[in-house]
Design a protein around this motif. Structure first.
Motif, PDB file in Angstrom:
ATOM      1  N   VAL A  23      35.285 -41.210  33.843  1.00 49.00           N
ATOM      2  CA  VAL A  23      34.224 -41.812  34.657  1.00 49.00           C
ATOM      3  C   VAL A  23      33.396 -40.722  35.332  1.00 49.00           C
ATOM      4  O   VAL A  23      32.163 -40.826  35.425  1.00 49.00           O
ATOM      5  N   GLU A  24      34.053 -39.682  35.799  1.00 47.68           N
ATOM      6  CA  GLU A  24      33.360 -38.607  36.520  1.00 47.68           C
ATOM      7  C   GLU A  24      32.864 -37.503  35.596  1.00 47.68           C
ATOM      8  O   GLU A  24      32.378 -36.472  36.065  1.00 47.68           O
ATOM      9  N   ARG A  25      33.027 -37.705  34.288  1.00 42.12           N
ATOM     10  CA  ARG A  25      32.522 -36.790  33.269  1.00 42.12           C
ATOM     11  C   ARG A  25      33.028 -35.363  33.465  1.00 42.12           C
ATOM     12  O   ARG A  25      32.272 -34.405  33.489  1.00 42.12           O
ATOM     13  N   CYS A  26      34.341 -35.250  33.609  1.00 41.62           N
ATOM     14  CA  CYS A  26      34.957 -33.931  33.719  1.00 41.62           C
ATOM     15  C   CYS A  26      36.311 -33.979  33.013  1.00 41.62           C
ATOM     16  O   CYS A  26      36.771 -35.039  32.614  1.00 41.62           O
TER      17      CYS A  26
ATOM     18  N   TRP B 165      39.527 -32.637  37.287  1.00 36.99           N
ATOM     19  CA  TRP B 165      39.684 -33.734  38.234  1.00 36.99           C
ATOM     20  C   TRP B 165      40.863 -33.467  39.177  1.00 36.99           C
ATOM     21  O   TRP B 165      40.760 -33.668  40.386  1.00 36.99           O
TER      22      TRP B 165
ATOM     23  N   GLY C  10      31.831 -35.048  41.118  1.00 36.15           N
ATOM     24  CA  GLY C  10      31.833 -35.226  39.676  1.00 36.15           C
ATOM     25  C   GLY C  10      30.414 -35.025  39.169  1.00 36.15           C
ATOM     26  O   GLY C  10      29.465 -34.879  39.946  1.00 36.15           O
ATOM     27  N   MET C  11      30.244 -35.033  37.844  1.00 33.38           N
ATOM     28  CA  MET C  11      28.925 -34.760  37.276  1.00 33.38           C
ATOM     29  C   MET C  11      27.894 -35.811  37.681  1.00 33.38           C
ATOM     30  O   MET C  11      26.731 -35.477  37.901  1.00 33.38           O
ATOM     31  N   SER C  12      28.282 -37.065  37.816  1.00 33.53           N
ATOM     32  CA  SER C  12      27.301 -38.086  38.210  1.00 33.53           C
ATOM     33  C   SER C  12      26.798 -37.836  39.630  1.00 33.53           C
ATOM     34  O   SER C  12      25.605 -37.995  39.911  1.00 33.53           O
ATOM     35  N   GLU C  13      27.690 -37.415  40.521  1.00 34.44           N
ATOM     36  CA  GLU C  13      27.267 -37.089  41.885  1.00 34.44           C
ATOM     37  C   GLU C  13      26.379 -35.852  41.898  1.00 34.44           C
ATOM     38  O   GLU C  13      25.387 -35.793  42.634  1.00 34.44           O
TER      39      GLU C  13
ATOM     40  N   ASP D 198      24.449 -34.851  39.484  1.00 31.71           N
ATOM     41  CA  ASP D 198      23.140 -35.287  38.981  1.00 31.71           C
ATOM     42  C   ASP D 198      22.340 -35.986  40.076  1.00 31.71           C
ATOM     43  O   ASP D 198      21.156 -35.719  40.263  1.00 31.71           O
ATOM     44  N   ALA D 199      22.998 -36.890  40.807  1.00 26.39           N
ATOM     45  CA  ALA D 199      22.315 -37.645  41.866  1.00 26.39           C
ATOM     46  C   ALA D 199      21.863 -36.712  42.994  1.00 26.39           C
ATOM     47  O   ALA D 199      20.742 -36.837  43.509  1.00 26.39           O
TER      48      ALA D 199
ATOM     49  N   GLU E  13      18.840 -34.685  41.828  1.00 25.22           N
ATOM     50  CA  GLU E  13      17.622 -35.510  41.877  1.00 25.22           C
ATOM     51  C   GLU E  13      17.169 -35.703  43.315  1.00 25.22           C
ATOM     52  O   GLU E  13      15.975 -35.637  43.620  1.00 25.22           O
TER      53      GLU E  13
END
Length: 184
Positions: free
Chosen positions: A88-91, A96, A112-115, A117-118, A121
């Motif tokens: 889910v966290e792309r790691c 993790w 994680g990668m999604s955070e 990325d956010a 941005e």
């Protein structure tokens, strides 16, 4: 009792057996029973203070610490849970687990990668907003009418700069391996 001074003397009823054993013990140490009690109280208080003061850790960039192998055994469900969270966290699962440990030690976010990325941005948008505010401030300084004050814009710009620095540091801390040092 509020206006009375407290006596620095402490009386303790030990009973005959405990008192005799204590005196024998102190005699073997070559200490007076009263001074040994005082030292024991001081040691207890010092230990209690050490326990009540939480150990804190922080990340430092000063050294590239060599990695040490550490093996743990997990139940199948624990491993599956880590695998799912890592996906889910792309790691990786390893990343993790390291992030979870570091978060527990430092109480600092490990994204994680999604955070990441956010946050990236968010930083991009805030920097764009800051540039626009700087343009408005420049126009005001040139004498052009704007419905907002220069002071207010500069204050907002400083807040944005502060935020982008914090976010950039959080992203860097999450992506890089830093040394963890214990603070006393």
């Amino acid at each position: 009792m509020g206006s009375e001074k407290k006596s620095p003397i402490l009386s303790v009823r030990l009973g005959p057996d405990l008192k005799e054993r204590w005196e024998t013990y102190c005699e073997g140490l070559g200490r007076a029973p009263s001074s040994a009690i005082k030292e024991a109280i001081e040691q207890q208080l010092k230990a209690a203070e050490a326990l009540s003061t939480p150990k804190t850790y922080h990340q430092t960039e000063t050294t590239k610490e060599p990695k040490e192998r550490f093996e743990i055994l997990l139940t199948a469900s624990e491993k599956a849970g880590i695998k799912e969270r890592a996906h889910v966290e792309r790691c990786s699962m390893r990343r993790w687990v390291i992030d979870a440990i570091r978060n527990g030690l430092t109480h600092e976010p490990q994204f994680g990668m999604s955070e990441i990325d956010a946050l990236g941005e968010s930083n991009y948008q805030l920097l764009a907003l800051g540039r626009n505010l700087n343009q408005i401030a420049r126009r005001l300084n040139e004498g052009h009418y704007e419905p907002i004050t220069v002071k207010r814009i500069e204050a907002l710009s400083r807040l944005i700069d502060k935020h982008t620095t914090v976010v950039s540091n959080a992203i860097r801390a999450s992506l890089e391996r830093w040394s963890i040092t214990r603070q006393n």
